[in-house]
Motif scaffolding. Structure first.
Motif: not given
Lengths: 265, 217
Positions: A67-79
């Motif tokens: 799991t990430i501590d901060s930032g943003q992850l989008l997979i095929e446009g989905e958060v």
């Protein structure tokens, strides 16, 4: 970074994975510092860097093995995960994580085949259990995949009877059986004897030719140079630079990249 | 020789009681032990700790005491007060006690499975439950068969404890004849009965180990 994209992909710039400012620490020790990387449809990106640079951790963050501590992850446009203005990072609900996670397949350094299942059973397990497909429905596809990686005749063998290269090719077939849009490779040849890496790289090269979207953490400079569209270099938790493979190897911009490539080549 | 043969009938009666207790205990304690182990390794911390306490209690007090408690004291405990007949009381005590030991064996087996197996299953989309049922648990059997066989063989002999509830198991039957006939021969015959039972078990477990060896290279 539109100028770093190959011409052919410019028309269909569909972002498959978007990672923005990913931070991650283990016991207060930062291993990822604001790492950002986009992966486009049909693109093969190689992530290289010294051991402990965080490249495997970064890959494992993408499909929620970490799991990430901060930032943003989008997979095929989905958060998948995002961080609000207050710096609080939150993931979408568990069911959504699993659904999004299924868009990605993964191949591990240590194969992680299921030792109690035969080669064929390894490949059909997830389609049967997760997708609920009948055995008869999935077996022809599984056999086609095994033929593709050149291991159809091993269909009834147990993984313990296979060489490392064969195991890794089964692992690739197993991942493909779930029909992912993206394949993540975590040092797929690092546990292999040198003479066995070739057969795995050949399979990966074929996938690249079929325009499979791939993110490959690797120590194989030859593979990165020949197969990858883009190469990203990580060091001490940072993404130092990335660019088209030819350019990257010919004229690395950053001093750390130059030093690393100098040592590797 | 004729005397030995004359013992077989009454001792078989006792052996039947022993076997009955053995089979019922095993049938109850193995699933219960597995369930306890699954709770113990689960992410429900409070429940896991509760199971830890249960295992401590069951392993930390004598089985005979537990049996006596369930038979003599439980009926007078408020709220849970249940009265068991002698044989069911023995079954309950044995099952609860052995489940604790089996739970630890299962836990060791579950925790011996490489983390990569969980990760491999997770990236293929399997849920935790599916991973346990389809990937982890099938792999623990070959690893836990040796300790499981140990515990099972111990159970055969522990059944002789039910004499305290005046149940006529194999050993108590033998002792009755010893006291009647003033000869220790029945003890030796009873020992042979136990040996045959444990031999069958040993063979059974050997067969299972061989069957599971097929994928271990």
């Amino acid at each position: 970074m539109p100028n770093t994209m190959p011409e052919a992909l410019l028309q269909t710039r569909e972002v498959m994975i978007s990672a923005q400012d990913i931070c991650k620490a283990f016991n207060g020790q930062p291993v990822l510092r604001k790492v950002s990387l986009d992966l486009m449809r049909g693109e093969v990106v190689a992530v290289i860097g010294p051991s402990g640079s965080g490249k495997s951790t970064f890959l494992r963050c993408l499909n929620h093995l970490e799991t990430i501590d901060s930032g943003q992850l989008l997979i095929e446009g989905e958060v998948l995960a995002e961080t609000n203005a207050a710096g609080i990072c939150s993931y979408v609900p568990e069911a959504q994580i699993r659904r999004i996670g299924r868009k990605m397949g993964m191949v591990f350094q240590s194969f992680n085949l299921f030792p109690h299942l035969t080669v064929l059973e390894n490949v059909i397990e997830a389609p049967m259990v997760v997708k609920g497909l009948a055995r008869a429905q999935i077996v022809p596809r599984a056999e086609a995949l095994l033929a593709k990686v050149g291991l159809l005749e091993k269909r009834n063998s147990y993984p313990a009877r296979l060489s490392g290269g064969q195991k890794q090719r089964v692992a690739i077939a197993r991942a493909l059986a779930m029909e992912p849009d993206i394949l993540l490779f975590d040092e797929p040849t690092s546990a292999l004897d040198p003479e066995l890496t070739g057969e795995v790289l050949r399979t990966m090269r074929e996938l690249a030719q079929e325009k499979m979207t791939m993110l490959v953490v690797t120590h194989e400079m030859g593979f990165a140079r020949e197969v990858a569209n883009r190469v990203a270099f990580m060091d001490r938790g940072e993404l130092i630079e990335s660019g088209p493979a030819a350019e990257f190897f010919a004229q690395p911009k950053h001093a750390r990249t130059q030093a690393f490539l100098h040592n590797m080549l | 020789m004729e005397y030995v043969l004359s013992l077989l009938g009454p001792l078989s009666q006792g052996a039947l009681v022993t076997l009955k207790l053995f089979v019922i205990t095993l049938a109850l304690a193995v699933p219960l032990g597995l369930a306890l182990a699954l709770v113990r390794v689960s992410r429900f911390r409070a429940l896991a700790r509760l199971v830890g306490g249960y295992i401590w209690l069951m392993r930390g007090t004598p089985l005979m005491l537990q049996m006596l408690f369930i038979y003599f004291a439980l009926p007078f405990v408020p709220v849970v007060g249940v009265r068991f007949d002698d044989f069911p009381a023995a079954v309950v005590a044995f099952a609860l006690n052995y489940a604790a030991y089996f739970a630890e064996i299962f836990r060791a087996g579950i925790q011996s499975i490489d983390r990569g197996q969980y990760e491999g299953a997770k990236v293929l989309g399997l849920s935790y439950g599916q991973t346990m049922r389809r990937i982890v648990l099938p792999q623990i059997w070959p690893r836990i068969l040796p300790p499981l066989s140990n515990e099972t063989i111990t159970l055969v002999k522990d059944t002789s404890l039910i004499y305290v509830l005046a149940l006529n198991d194999l050993l108590r039957a033998a002792r009755g004849i010893v006291q009647r006939d003033f000869t220790t021969t029945p003890f030796i015959v009873a020992a042979c009965f136990y040996l045959v039972m444990t031999l069958v078990l040993t063979w059974g477990f050997q067969y299972l180990e061989k069957r599971y060896a097929k994928y271990d290279a």
